[in-house]
Design a protein around this motif. Sequence first.
Motif, mmCIF file in Angstrom:
data_model
loop_
_atom_site.group_PDB
_atom_site.id
_atom_site.type_symbol
_atom_site.label_atom_id
_atom_site.label_comp_id
_atom_site.label_asym_id
_atom_site.label_seq_id
_atom_site.Cartn_x
_atom_site.Cartn_y
_atom_site.Cartn_z
ATOM 1 N N TRP A 1 0.867 -1.050 -0.071
ATOM 2 C CA TRP A 1 0.065 0.054 0.203
ATOM 3 C C TRP A 1 0.912 1.155 -0.118
ATOM 4 N N THR A 2 0.235 2.376 -0.631
ATOM 5 C CA THR A 2 1.226 3.569 -0.897
ATOM 6 C C THR A 2 0.501 4.737 -0.037
ATOM 7 N N VAL A 3 1.318 5.250 1.021
ATOM 8 C CA VAL A 3 0.513 6.682 1.670
ATOM 9 C C VAL A 3 0.588 7.713 0.851
ATOM 10 N N VAL A 4 -0.585 8.161 0.403
ATOM 11 C CA VAL A 4 -0.571 9.297 -0.433
ATOM 12 C C VAL A 4 -0.946 10.691 0.148
ATOM 13 N N GLY A 5 -1.423 10.308 1.174
ATOM 14 C CA GLY A 5 -1.873 11.824 2.116
ATOM 15 C C GLY A 5 -2.067 11.733 3.500
ATOM 16 N N THR A 6 -2.184 12.866 4.161
ATOM 17 C CA THR A 6 -1.982 13.036 5.706
ATOM 18 C C THR A 6 -3.350 14.023 6.006
ATOM 19 N N PHE A 7 -4.139 13.510 6.911
ATOM 20 C CA PHE A 7 -5.295 14.391 7.106
ATOM 21 C C PHE A 7 -5.514 14.781 8.487
ATOM 22 N N GLU A 8 -6.232 15.669 9.096
ATOM 23 C CA GLU A 8 -6.501 16.122 10.537
ATOM 24 C C GLU A 8 -8.114 16.336 10.596
#
Length: 437
Positions: free
Chosen positions: A222-229
């Motif tokens: 799996w690829t990490v494509v973003g960060t959210f808050e």
Amino acid sequence: MKSFGTGLLMLLIVAVFLMVWIAMPWQGVVVLAAVLGLWMALTRRGRQTWQVTRVGLSTVTQRLGSSSVVVVGIAGVVGVLVAMLAMSEGFAETLRATGNDRTAIVLRGGSQAELNSVLDRDSANVVIQAPGVKKGADGKPVASSELVVVANLPRKGEPDSDANVPIRGVSGDVWALRDQVKIVEGRRFTPGLRELIVGKGAKAQFAGLDVGKSLRLAGQTWTVVGTFESHDALESELWGDTQSVASAYRRGSSVASVTVLLDSPAAFDTFKASLAADPRLKVDVSTTHDYFSKQSEGLTKVLRIVGITVGIIMAIGAVFGALNTMFAAIQARAREIATLRAIGFRGVPVVASVMLETMLLALLGGAIGAGLVWVVFNGYSASTLGANFSQVVFRFHVSGDLLWTGIKWALAIGFIGGLFPAVRAARLPVTTALREL
């Protein structure tokens, strides 16, 4: 018999004081302090009390070692108590902030959490089409069929220490359902691909979650494509497409829960009643606010019980420290107190002055302990095991109410620690005390 009666009376006074003190709001304490100030300013005995108290406080520097025992002991009690309560308050507040009354969550009947809930595709479709669900601009219900699984990831700085991290599969409508979720780095995941976005809390606690990194989960890359808050418990999670997560973890077409956006909070009763009346379904329905609040109840209660228990044990030690300190102070000032009584100072000013001195030391200790916890722990990020047997990242919350609770504990310890020495000082025979060297 007289001594026994006096001791019993003092224990009764302590019990009544604690009952009233626990229930008293801060406004009541302010009024009480104002009344005390007026009594000391306007009455003869009050002025005598202030004179005796001032003399006692002027000798504190000469008794710095013993006085610091009271201050440090009470600071420790208040610090531990407020820190433990701040942990439970922060955890509960994080989960409460996760839900609202505009959205509802549906789980299989009897399920305690999403991790042990399973809904088949047909049941999920019935839920989504139920009355009370808001329609989007395209005329379709705004809902997200979601799947929650758990993966093991290493903590940052602890490569040999793995922890459970929740992975939530969500549908495209999740952005309308949870409008508090904002992408702060990278982009959203693409439906159908093995892509993930990670919460800021999870990224801060666990290794390998930077944007662009690859993870090996369920035998897939799996690829990490973003960060959210989101400023709630969702920041502890990793998100991906529901179908991609279900495929990787071999869950077929089933989901754990369905979350829907309601027409209004008032539509919840209609929505719940329609599902309860449908013979095809056996589900539990609640608003997301109620669901996530309930998830915090067990651990919050445990943390509060542990905090108060530890606080009581430490408070007993602090009370004995205060007793020893004030008994020693009274012994050292025996001739001084006897002289004051011989020239016309009655027992009430002596008792009140010793009590005031002890409670002022206690107040100083409480302020130091509460202040240190606020500086060190307020906003401190930590994680603990939540209802889904996975880590929930939360922040300690040292609120004004908790600081006030700590100060009240400090003053209560000061009251108990000063009461018995104060009574002894007032009952000290004048002739005996004047003969002491």
